[in-house]
Design a protein around this motif. Structure first.
Motif, PDB file in Angstrom:
ATOM      1  N   UNK A 105      12.206  25.961  11.464  1.00  0.00           N
ATOM      2  CA  UNK A 105      11.698  25.185  11.208  1.00  0.00           C
ATOM      3  C   UNK A 105      11.576  23.825   9.947  1.00  0.00           C
ATOM      4  N   UNK A 106      12.891  24.018   9.487  1.00  0.00           N
ATOM      5  CA  UNK A 106      13.263  22.465   8.857  1.00  0.00           C
ATOM      6  C   UNK A 106      13.056  21.234   9.108  1.00  0.00           C
ATOM      7  N   UNK A 107      13.412  20.779  10.265  1.00  0.00           N
ATOM      8  CA  UNK A 107      12.730  19.390  10.649  1.00  0.00           C
ATOM      9  C   UNK A 107      11.668  18.823  10.101  1.00  0.00           C
ATOM     10  N   UNK A 108      10.393  19.729  10.492  1.00  0.00           N
ATOM     11  CA  UNK A 108       9.402  19.845   9.531  1.00  0.00           C
ATOM     12  C   UNK A 108       8.780  19.094   8.247  1.00  0.00           C
ATOM     13  N   UNK A 109      10.161  19.806   7.695  1.00  0.00           N
ATOM     14  CA  UNK A 109       9.887  19.111   6.269  1.00  0.00           C
ATOM     15  C   UNK A 109      10.754  17.905   6.069  1.00  0.00           C
ATOM     16  N   UNK A 110      11.508  17.764   7.147  1.00  0.00           N
ATOM     17  CA  UNK A 110      12.083  15.985   6.895  1.00  0.00           C
ATOM     18  C   UNK A 110      10.920  15.306   7.651  1.00  0.00           C
ATOM     19  N   UNK A 111      10.478  15.415   8.556  1.00  0.00           N
ATOM     20  CA  UNK A 111       9.179  14.830   9.077  1.00  0.00           C
ATOM     21  C   UNK A 111       8.369  14.560   8.011  1.00  0.00           C
ATOM     22  N   UNK A 112       7.405  16.037   7.028  1.00  0.00           N
ATOM     23  CA  UNK A 112       6.634  15.263   5.890  1.00  0.00           C
ATOM     24  C   UNK A 112       7.832  14.821   5.315  1.00  0.00           C
ATOM     25  N   UNK A 113       8.550  14.286   4.560  1.00  0.00           N
ATOM     26  CA  UNK A 113       8.997  13.306   3.770  1.00  0.00           C
ATOM     27  C   UNK A 113       8.668  12.236   4.425  1.00  0.00           C
ATOM     28  N   UNK A 114       9.184  11.741   5.566  1.00  0.00           N
ATOM     29  CA  UNK A 114       9.155  10.427   6.414  1.00  0.00           C
ATOM     30  C   UNK A 114       7.321  10.098   6.639  1.00  0.00           C
ATOM     31  N   UNK A 115       6.852  10.767   6.826  1.00  0.00           N
ATOM     32  CA  UNK A 115       5.392  10.713   7.244  1.00  0.00           C
ATOM     33  C   UNK A 115       4.479  10.568   6.014  1.00  0.00           C
ATOM     34  N   UNK A 116       4.731  11.508   4.902  1.00  0.00           N
ATOM     35  CA  UNK A 116       4.382  10.917   4.151  1.00  0.00           C
ATOM     36  C   UNK A 116       4.752   9.827   3.211  1.00  0.00           C
ATOM     37  N   UNK A 117       5.699   9.061   3.112  1.00  0.00           N
ATOM     38  CA  UNK A 117       6.404   7.424   2.506  1.00  0.00           C
ATOM     39  C   UNK A 117       5.561   6.405   3.941  1.00  0.00           C
ATOM     40  N   UNK A 118       5.300   6.707   4.766  1.00  0.00           N
ATOM     41  CA  UNK A 118       4.371   5.940   6.077  1.00  0.00           C
ATOM     42  C   UNK A 118       3.330   6.001   5.482  1.00  0.00           C
ATOM     43  N   UNK A 119       2.621   6.663   4.653  1.00  0.00           N
ATOM     44  CA  UNK A 119       0.922   6.737   4.527  1.00  0.00           C
ATOM     45  C   UNK A 119       1.090   5.645   2.853  1.00  0.00           C
ATOM     46  N   UNK A 120       2.506   5.793   2.204  1.00  0.00           N
ATOM     47  CA  UNK A 120       2.195   5.643   0.515  1.00  0.00           C
ATOM     48  C   UNK A 120       2.587   4.277   0.894  1.00  0.00           C
ATOM     49  N   UNK A 121       3.274   3.329   2.265  1.00  0.00           N
ATOM     50  CA  UNK A 121       4.379   2.048   2.238  1.00  0.00           C
ATOM     51  C   UNK A 121       3.594   1.140   1.918  1.00  0.00           C
ATOM     52  N   UNK A 122       2.414   1.165   1.918  1.00  0.00           N
ATOM     53  CA  UNK A 122       1.233   0.413   1.455  1.00  0.00           C
ATOM     54  C   UNK A 122       1.442  -0.449   0.849  1.00  0.00           C
ATOM     55  N   UNK A 123       1.217  -0.405  -0.511  1.00  0.00           N
ATOM     56  CA  UNK A 123       1.981  -0.994  -2.048  1.00  0.00           C
ATOM     57  C   UNK A 123       3.413  -1.602  -1.440  1.00  0.00           C
ATOM     58  N   UNK A 124       4.441  -0.782  -1.372  1.00  0.00           N
ATOM     59  CA  UNK A 124       5.542  -1.246  -0.543  1.00  0.00           C
ATOM     60  C   UNK A 124       5.545  -3.305  -0.012  1.00  0.00           C
ATOM     61  N   UNK A 125       4.561  -2.219   1.361  1.00  0.00           N
ATOM     62  CA  UNK A 125       4.052  -3.257   2.293  1.00  0.00           C
ATOM     63  C   UNK A 125       3.407  -4.448   1.626  1.00  0.00           C
ATOM     64  N   UNK A 126       2.955  -4.366   0.861  1.00  0.00           N
ATOM     65  CA  UNK A 126       1.984  -5.325  -0.181  1.00  0.00           C
ATOM     66  C   UNK A 126       2.846  -5.738  -0.717  1.00  0.00           C
ATOM     67  N   UNK A 127       3.723  -5.744  -1.461  1.00  0.00           N
ATOM     68  CA  UNK A 127       5.145  -6.278  -2.374  1.00  0.00           C
ATOM     69  C   UNK A 127       5.930  -6.996  -1.850  1.00  0.00           C
ATOM     70  N   UNK A 128       6.277  -6.394  -0.483  1.00  0.00           N
ATOM     71  CA  UNK A 128       6.867  -7.391   0.072  1.00  0.00           C
ATOM     72  C   UNK A 128       6.641  -8.628   0.965  1.00  0.00           C
ATOM     73  N   UNK A 129       5.069  -8.843   1.295  1.00  0.00           N
ATOM     74  CA  UNK A 129       4.271  -9.848   1.728  1.00  0.00           C
ATOM     75  C   UNK A 129       4.419 -10.810   0.743  1.00  0.00           C
ATOM     76  N   UNK A 130       3.857 -10.285  -0.823  1.00  0.00           N
ATOM     77  CA  UNK A 130       3.512 -11.190  -2.153  1.00  0.00           C
ATOM     78  C   UNK A 130       5.104 -11.658  -1.934  1.00  0.00           C
ATOM     79  N   UNK A 131       5.687 -10.784  -2.226  1.00  0.00           N
ATOM     80  CA  UNK A 131       6.699 -11.114  -3.635  1.00  0.00           C
ATOM     81  C   UNK A 131       7.967 -11.662  -2.769  1.00  0.00           C
ATOM     82  N   UNK A 132       7.922 -11.453  -1.348  1.00  0.00           N
ATOM     83  CA  UNK A 132       9.182 -11.654  -0.769  1.00  0.00           C
ATOM     84  C   UNK A 132       9.207 -12.674   0.694  1.00  0.00           C
ATOM     85  N   UNK A 133       7.287 -13.063   1.041  1.00  0.00           N
ATOM     86  CA  UNK A 133       7.105 -13.120   1.837  1.00  0.00           C
ATOM     87  C   UNK A 133       7.568 -13.408   3.487  1.00  0.00           C
ATOM     88  N   UNK A 134       7.824 -11.499   3.538  1.00  0.00           N
ATOM     89  CA  UNK A 134       7.949 -10.902   4.655  1.00  0.00           C
ATOM     90  C   UNK A 134       6.052 -10.525   5.654  1.00  0.00           C
TER      91      UNK A 134
END
Length: 196
Positions: A105-134
């Motif tokens: 079941x350890x694999x689910x813990x790895x997925x939890x971290x990955x999926x949580x980072x995807x959920x929280x990446x909205x702010x990072x995505x906005x920074x990539x757009x606004x600061x770097x033009x990506x």
């Protein structure tokens, strides 16, 4: 005579609370790295992201993981990170596969971290757009939302975590897996940004 039934916290609740310090550590490491200060710094972050996502997607091959998370094929961002590195004219980084010995079941813990980072990446995505033009089509695919949206993808994942199909006796192992995944990404960030 009254009887009381012990109510156990859900796995998702335990993960949130018992890895909170790790989550805060990631915020601190990202602030120190400051990956949105330049495209070079951002490319270093994407290199770390690629290696971590490669680790996570290796776990998709496990039949038990596939059974636990039915929509697994729509998750994972290694290919997006690889395409972003190509956009940024960077070579793919090389590293040993950290998840080679990881299984349910350890694999689910790895997925939890990955999926949580995807959920929280909205702010990072906005920074990539606004600061770097990506964008989701160039350089920042790895931060873009899933087609069904961040919140819906997260709810589906949490439902899989909290399913009755997962024996409560395995929850400690899932949390251990999440801590290992956090540690892996921390090492990748440290290694990537120490070379700056």
């Amino acid at each position: 005579m009254t009887t009381s039934t012990e109510v156990r916290p859900s796995l998702s609740s335990r993960l949130k609370h018992e890895t909170a310090a790790q989550h805060e550590r990631m915020h601190t490491l990202m602030e120190a790295a400051d990956p949105f200060a330049s495209r070079d710094g951002y490319a270093r972050f994407v290199a770390a992201q690629y290696l971590f996502q490669r680790d996570v997607e290796h776990l998709f091959e496990d039949a038990a993981v596939r059974a636990a998370v039915p929509d697994l094929d729509g998750r994972g961002r290694a290919a997006a990170s690889q395409a972003d590195l190509a956009d940024l004219e960077r070579e793919l980084p090389q590293a040993d596969l950290a998840s080679a010995g990881v299984a349910m079941p350890e694999a689910l813990g790895w997925l939890y971290v990955s999926e949580g980072s995807t959920l929280g990446a909205a702010f990072l995505f906005k920074a990539a757009q606004e600061k770097l033009g990506l964008s989701a089509e160039f350089g920042a695919r790895n931060l873009a939302a899933y087609p069904q949206g961040r919140a819906a993808a997260w709810r589906n994942f949490v439902a899989a975590l909290d399913s009755d199909a997962l024996d409560a006796r395995t929850h400690d192992a899932v949390i251990a897996g999440a801590n290992a995944a956090y540690d892996r990404f921390a090492r990748l960030l440290a290694r990537t940004f120490e070379t700056a």
